[in-house]
Design a protein around this motif. Structure first.
Motif, PDB file in Angstrom:
ATOM      1  N   VAL A 121       0.915  -1.014   0.155  1.00 20.90           N
ATOM      2  CA  VAL A 121      -0.045   0.169  -0.055  1.00 20.90           C
ATOM      3  C   VAL A 121       0.845   1.199   0.000  1.00 20.90           C
ATOM      4  O   VAL A 121       0.319   2.223  -0.695  1.00 20.90           O
ATOM      5  CB  VAL A 121      -0.925  -0.104   1.216  1.00 20.90           C
ATOM      6  N   HIS A 125       0.908   4.365  -2.652  1.00 21.30           N
ATOM      7  CA  HIS A 125       0.603   5.890  -2.254  1.00 21.30           C
ATOM      8  C   HIS A 125       1.906   6.828  -3.006  1.00 21.30           C
ATOM      9  O   HIS A 125       1.843   7.757  -3.515  1.00 21.30           O
ATOM     10  CB  HIS A 125       0.950   5.960  -0.860  1.00 21.30           C
ATOM     11  N   PRO A 240      -3.757  -2.605  -3.490  1.00 17.18           N
ATOM     12  CA  PRO A 240      -2.901  -1.450  -3.718  1.00 17.18           C
ATOM     13  C   PRO A 240      -3.364  -0.661  -5.108  1.00 17.18           C
ATOM     14  O   PRO A 240      -3.232   0.750  -5.090  1.00 17.18           O
ATOM     15  CB  PRO A 240      -1.688  -1.959  -3.727  1.00 17.18           C
ATOM     16  N   VAL A 243      -6.149   1.549  -3.907  1.00 14.74           N
ATOM     17  CA  VAL A 243      -5.454   2.851  -3.372  1.00 14.74           C
ATOM     18  C   VAL A 243      -4.869   3.815  -4.044  1.00 14.74           C
ATOM     19  O   VAL A 243      -5.125   4.844  -3.920  1.00 14.74           O
ATOM     20  CB  VAL A 243      -4.279   2.276  -2.340  1.00 14.74           C
ATOM     21  N   ASP A 247      -6.228   7.638  -4.419  1.00 11.93           N
ATOM     22  CA  ASP A 247      -5.363   8.694  -4.177  1.00 11.93           C
ATOM     23  C   ASP A 247      -5.638   9.728  -5.594  1.00 11.93           C
ATOM     24  O   ASP A 247      -5.329  11.032  -5.286  1.00 11.93           O
ATOM     25  CB  ASP A 247      -3.894   8.210  -4.109  1.00 11.93           C
TER      26      ASP A 247
END
Length: 298
Positions: A121, A125, A240, A243, A247
């Motif tokens: 993860v 990011h 992920p 994620v 984002d």
């Protein structure tokens, strides 16, 4: 890997370095085992990397391309928090090698083909931060040019037909044709932004599950904002990947266009490198598996 591929030996590189850059005569020349498909790569001492194009070409056209790549890398340098190699100089043909070649700074690290960040993860990011940083760089009025990835999806129809025909004995082509039929017609609504344009595992450095650097920056330039989203399927597993999407606040259209570009690239990797670069072929298969398993709406 390619028809009439050029051979570059350590002895050739040693001779070229000694003749053209005598100040480096005392530095060792070491070949790098890599899964790259464009260049043979050698280290010169601890600070430099020499890159030799593998495919034959016109000398002047190759020199222009290498200068363009150096300018792109120079534009990107220090524009994100992630390190990138910086151009140093160009070499000329010689010692039996027929083309110009380039020298960059050496960037230490482990590529994502050797340290898989797919479940991280934190890496997702980081990847989102990188893509945001790239998109924030001023295009200076430039737009996508050329026939590669980053423009009109439909312009790749002929290439995709070649991929489907070459993959008949390798993949479920009937299913994959339908995927492309759905993806190719996705409309383009967003203006070009700056993009790395080739965020595959071999161009990404990883350390302890974090993004540590970006390689092969010669194609940095304006493109479809969805293009760098290929990294979502090349690099990340499902959790992920979401994620990254959250984002970047990707809407369905942008996300699906990224999926389309990843599909186009992966289809070519599987058959083209099946015998000559199995790692790249396996990357293509893994990306296709992720794309087919993705439940995002088409």
């Amino acid at each position: 890997m390619h028809a009439n591929q050029l051979t570059v030996s350590p002895e050739t590189v040693r001779t070229l370095v000694d003749e053209q850059f005598p100040e480096w005569r005392s530095l060792p020349v070491t070949g790098i085992a890599a899964n790259g498909t464009v260049n043979a790569i050698f280290r010169i001492g601890d600070r430099f990397t020499a890159r030799f194009p593998l495919q034959p070409g016109d000398v002047d056209a190759t020199r222009r391309r290498l200068k363009s790549e150096a300018e792109a890398a120079r534009e990107l340098a220090c524009r994100t928090r992630f390190p990138t190699p910086e151009p140093v100089t160009l070499g000329e043909p010689g010692a039996g090698y027929p083309l110009p070649w380039s020298v960059q700074t050496w960037l230490p690290g482990v590529v994502a083909t050797d340290e898989d960040p797919g479940e991280s993860v934190a890496f997702a990011h980081d990847l989102a931060d990188l893509i945001r940083d790239l998109r924030a760089i001023d295009t200076r009025g430039r737009t996508f040019v050329g026939r590669g990835r980053g423009g009109d999806l439909r312009s790749h129809d002929a290439w995709m037909e070649t991929c489907f025909k070459q993959s008949e004995q390798l993949l479920d082509v009937r299913e994959l044709r339908q995927v492309w039929k759905d993806l190719r017609s996705l409309p383009r609504r967003a203006a070009d932004v700056m993009a790395h344009s080739d965020l595959i595992p071999g161009n990404v450095l990883v350390s302890a599950g974090r993004l540590a650097g970006i390689l092969d920056n010669g194609d940095f330039g304006p493109a479809d904002p969805a293009l760098d989203l290929v990294s979502a399927w090349h690099l990340l597993e499902a959790g992920p990947r979401q994620v990254l999407r959250l984002d970047l606040e990707c809407d369905d259209l942008e996300w699906e266009r990224g999926r389309a570009w990843a599909f186009e690239q992966a289809m070519g990797l599987v058959w083209y490198y099946l015998e000559t670069n199995p790692a790249m072929s396996r990357l293509g298969r893994r990306t296709l598996d992720r794309i087919l398993a993705d439940e995002s709406p088409a």
